[in-house]
Design a protein around this motif. Structure first.
Motif, PDB file in Angstrom:
ATOM      1  N   ASP A 296     -21.555 -12.485  16.476  1.00 25.53           N
ATOM      2  CA  ASP A 296     -21.091 -13.858  16.255  1.00 25.53           C
ATOM      3  C   ASP A 296     -19.732 -13.878  15.560  1.00 25.53           C
ATOM      4  N   MET A 297     -19.521 -12.974  14.612  1.00 29.74           N
ATOM      5  CA  MET A 297     -18.232 -12.906  13.916  1.00 29.74           C
ATOM      6  C   MET A 297     -17.113 -12.563  14.883  1.00 29.74           C
ATOM      7  N   GLU A 298     -17.401 -11.634  15.797  1.00 26.27           N
ATOM      8  CA  GLU A 298     -16.394 -11.247  16.792  1.00 26.27           C
ATOM      9  C   GLU A 298     -16.091 -12.407  17.729  1.00 26.27           C
ATOM     10  N   ALA A 299     -17.151 -13.148  18.113  1.00 24.46           N
ATOM     11  CA  ALA A 299     -16.952 -14.313  18.980  1.00 24.46           C
ATOM     12  C   ALA A 299     -16.121 -15.382  18.277  1.00 24.46           C
ATOM     13  N   LEU A 300     -16.361 -15.583  16.985  1.00 28.59           N
ATOM     14  CA  LEU A 300     -15.579 -16.555  16.221  1.00 28.59           C
ATOM     15  C   LEU A 300     -14.107 -16.179  16.203  1.00 28.59           C
ATOM     16  N   ARG A 301     -13.828 -14.916  15.938  1.00 30.50           N
ATOM     17  CA  ARG A 301     -12.429 -14.478  15.857  1.00 30.50           C
ATOM     18  C   ARG A 301     -11.739 -14.522  17.218  1.00 30.50           C
ATOM     19  N   GLU A 302     -12.507 -14.236  18.268  1.00 33.95           N
ATOM     20  CA  GLU A 302     -11.921 -14.151  19.600  1.00 33.95           C
ATOM     21  C   GLU A 302     -11.820 -15.512  20.286  1.00 33.95           C
ATOM     22  N   PHE A 303     -12.900 -16.308  20.181  1.00 33.66           N
ATOM     23  CA  PHE A 303     -12.967 -17.561  20.936  1.00 33.66           C
ATOM     24  C   PHE A 303     -12.999 -18.808  20.057  1.00 33.66           C
ATOM     25  N   GLY A 304     -13.182 -18.635  18.738  1.00 32.53           N
ATOM     26  CA  GLY A 304     -13.219 -19.775  17.841  1.00 32.53           C
ATOM     27  C   GLY A 304     -14.552 -20.485  17.807  1.00 32.53           C
ATOM     28  N   VAL A 305     -15.542 -19.963  18.518  1.00 30.84           N
ATOM     29  CA  VAL A 305     -16.865 -20.584  18.568  1.00 30.84           C
ATOM     30  C   VAL A 305     -17.889 -19.517  18.887  1.00 30.84           C
ATOM     31  N   CYS A 306     -19.135 -19.757  18.501  1.00 27.69           N
ATOM     32  CA  CYS A 306     -20.215 -18.834  18.826  1.00 27.69           C
ATOM     33  C   CYS A 306     -21.498 -19.644  18.960  1.00 27.69           C
ATOM     34  N   PRO A 307     -22.529 -19.082  19.619  1.00 23.94           N
ATOM     35  CA  PRO A 307     -23.804 -19.814  19.736  1.00 23.94           C
ATOM     36  C   PRO A 307     -24.369 -20.151  18.362  1.00 23.94           C
ATOM     37  N   GLY A 308     -24.849 -21.396  18.223  1.00 23.35           N
ATOM     38  CA  GLY A 308     -25.435 -21.797  16.953  1.00 23.35           C
ATOM     39  C   GLY A 308     -24.423 -22.011  15.850  1.00 23.35           C
ATOM     40  N   ILE A 309     -23.177 -22.326  16.210  1.00 23.71           N
ATOM     41  CA  ILE A 309     -22.138 -22.485  15.187  1.00 23.71           C
ATOM     42  C   ILE A 309     -22.463 -23.631  14.234  1.00 23.71           C
ATOM     43  N   CYS A 310     -23.225 -24.623  14.707  1.00 25.43           N
ATOM     44  CA  CYS A 310     -23.568 -25.753  13.831  1.00 25.43           C
ATOM     45  C   CYS A 310     -24.388 -25.283  12.631  1.00 25.43           C
ATOM     46  N   LEU A 311     -25.128 -24.174  12.785  1.00 24.06           N
ATOM     47  CA  LEU A 311     -25.920 -23.655  11.682  1.00 24.06           C
ATOM     48  C   LEU A 311     -25.070 -22.877  10.685  1.00 24.06           C
ATOM     49  N   LEU A 312     -23.884 -22.457  11.131  1.00 24.09           N
ATOM     50  CA  LEU A 312     -22.991 -21.691  10.271  1.00 24.09           C
ATOM     51  C   LEU A 312     -21.891 -22.552   9.688  1.00 24.09           C
ATOM     52  N   TYR A 313     -21.898 -23.850  10.015  1.00 18.00           N
ATOM     53  CA  TYR A 313     -20.670 -24.599   9.801  1.00 18.00           C
ATOM     54  C   TYR A 313     -20.343 -24.937   8.366  1.00 18.00           C
ATOM     55  N   THR A 314     -21.148 -24.519   7.411  1.00 17.68           N
ATOM     56  CA  THR A 314     -20.731 -24.694   6.029  1.00 17.68           C
ATOM     57  C   THR A 314     -19.637 -23.708   5.675  1.00 17.68           C
ATOM     58  N   SER A 315     -19.503 -22.619   6.428  1.00 15.97           N
ATOM     59  CA  SER A 315     -18.501 -21.606   6.105  1.00 15.97           C
ATOM     60  C   SER A 315     -17.084 -21.968   6.550  1.00 15.97           C
ATOM     61  N   PRO A 316     -16.863 -22.412   7.824  1.00 15.34           N
ATOM     62  CA  PRO A 316     -15.504 -22.740   8.209  1.00 15.34           C
ATOM     63  C   PRO A 316     -14.884 -23.860   7.399  1.00 15.34           C
ATOM     64  N   SER A 317     -15.679 -24.740   6.830  1.00 12.18           N
ATOM     65  CA  SER A 317     -15.138 -25.858   6.062  1.00 12.18           C
ATOM     66  C   SER A 317     -15.112 -25.491   4.588  1.00 12.18           C
ATOM     67  N   PRO A 318     -13.935 -25.415   3.971  1.00  9.09           N
ATOM     68  CA  PRO A 318     -13.866 -25.039   2.566  1.00  9.09           C
ATOM     69  C   PRO A 318     -14.259 -26.181   1.663  1.00  9.09           C
ATOM     70  N   ARG A 319     -15.542 -26.620   1.766  1.00  5.65           N
ATOM     71  CA  ARG A 319     -16.038 -27.718   0.964  1.00  5.65           C
ATOM     72  C   ARG A 319     -16.903 -27.172  -0.172  1.00  5.65           C
ATOM     73  N   ASP A 320     -17.129 -27.996  -1.147  1.00  2.00           N
ATOM     74  CA  ASP A 320     -18.047 -27.654  -2.218  1.00  2.00           C
ATOM     75  C   ASP A 320     -19.442 -27.433  -1.622  1.00  2.00           C
ATOM     76  N   PRO A 321     -20.094 -26.281  -1.921  1.00  2.00           N
ATOM     77  CA  PRO A 321     -21.421 -26.018  -1.338  1.00  2.00           C
ATOM     78  C   PRO A 321     -22.423 -27.147  -1.582  1.00  2.00           C
TER      79      PRO A 321
END
Length: 211
Positions: free
Chosen positions: A183-208
């Motif tokens: 998934d990390m490789e897909a993010l770096r290569e394509f900017g998206v990966c399966p299930g990205i909505c479950l990971l989306y607290t990371s791309p947004s530099p918001r207060d946890p």
């Protein structure tokens, strides 16, 4: 069926977000489930770009702008989130609608015509002098933010792998490492990966606490 429903939900959510960010006459009524995992609206809005009849832009530069917004070139099958090039014409299957495709007609490096056309008949529905192009995905964001997110995920992965190793859960460790690195490789290569909505607290530099 589930995949189809998710595709429809994502498309409708994108259309709603695009409207509320660009128009003042928009009211959205939705359940919490509809906005679960939604991207950071400020980062998403930064991915918008506009084109205008008479603009001078190299065709490769225009295609680069589309690719940066997660559109993929597909000259054979124009499906949602792709674009194709035929001579001086670029056609884009927008991420938020299946009702029309965007056609950009160029003469050398000048944008000569911008219109929305029926995806089946090719009949022109509307023509524009200025057009705002939205990203192909609701999770589109700048590459530097994606890279930072992947680094954060990588650091968290190393911590979790050590925990599993200490607990003797070698099979779980192997599965987690394989899936996450993919998934990390897909993010770096394509900017998206399966299930990205479950990971989306990371791309947004918001207060946890608010993510």
């Amino acid at each position: 069926l589930v995949g189809s429903e998710m595709c429809i939900r994502d498309r409708l959510r994108m259309a709603a977000v695009n409207s509320i960010l660009e128009r003042r006459d928009t009211i959205i009524i939705a359940s919490v489930a509809c906005i679960y995992g939604a991207s950071n609206p400020e980062q998403y809005r930064d991915m918008f770009f506009s084109i205008r009849v008479g603009d001078i832009i190299d065709r490769k530069e225009l295609m680069g702008k589309l690719v940066a917004r997660q559109y993929q070139r597909n000259d054979m099958d124009l499906i949602r989130g792709t674009f194709r090039v035929r001579g001086d014409v670029i056609e884009v299957a927008l991420g938020h609608t299946d009702s029309y495709i965007l056609r950009i007609e160029m003469f050398d490096d000048e944008i000569e015509r911008i219109c929305e056309v029926d995806p089946l008949t090719g009949k022109v529905q509307n023509a524009y002098t200025v057009y705002v192009v939205y990203p192909a995905s609701g999770y589109a964001t700048k590459q530097e933010i994606i890279n930072r997110a992947a680094d954060t995920i990588g650091a968290e992965l190393e911590e979790r792998l050590k925990e599993l190793d200490n607990e003797g859960k070698l099979l779980e460790k192997q599965r987690l490492e394989q899936r996450t690195r993919y998934d990390m490789e897909a993010l770096r290569e394509f900017g998206v990966c399966p299930g990205i909505c479950l990971l989306y607290t990371s791309p947004s530099p918001r207060d946890p606490k608010t993510s």
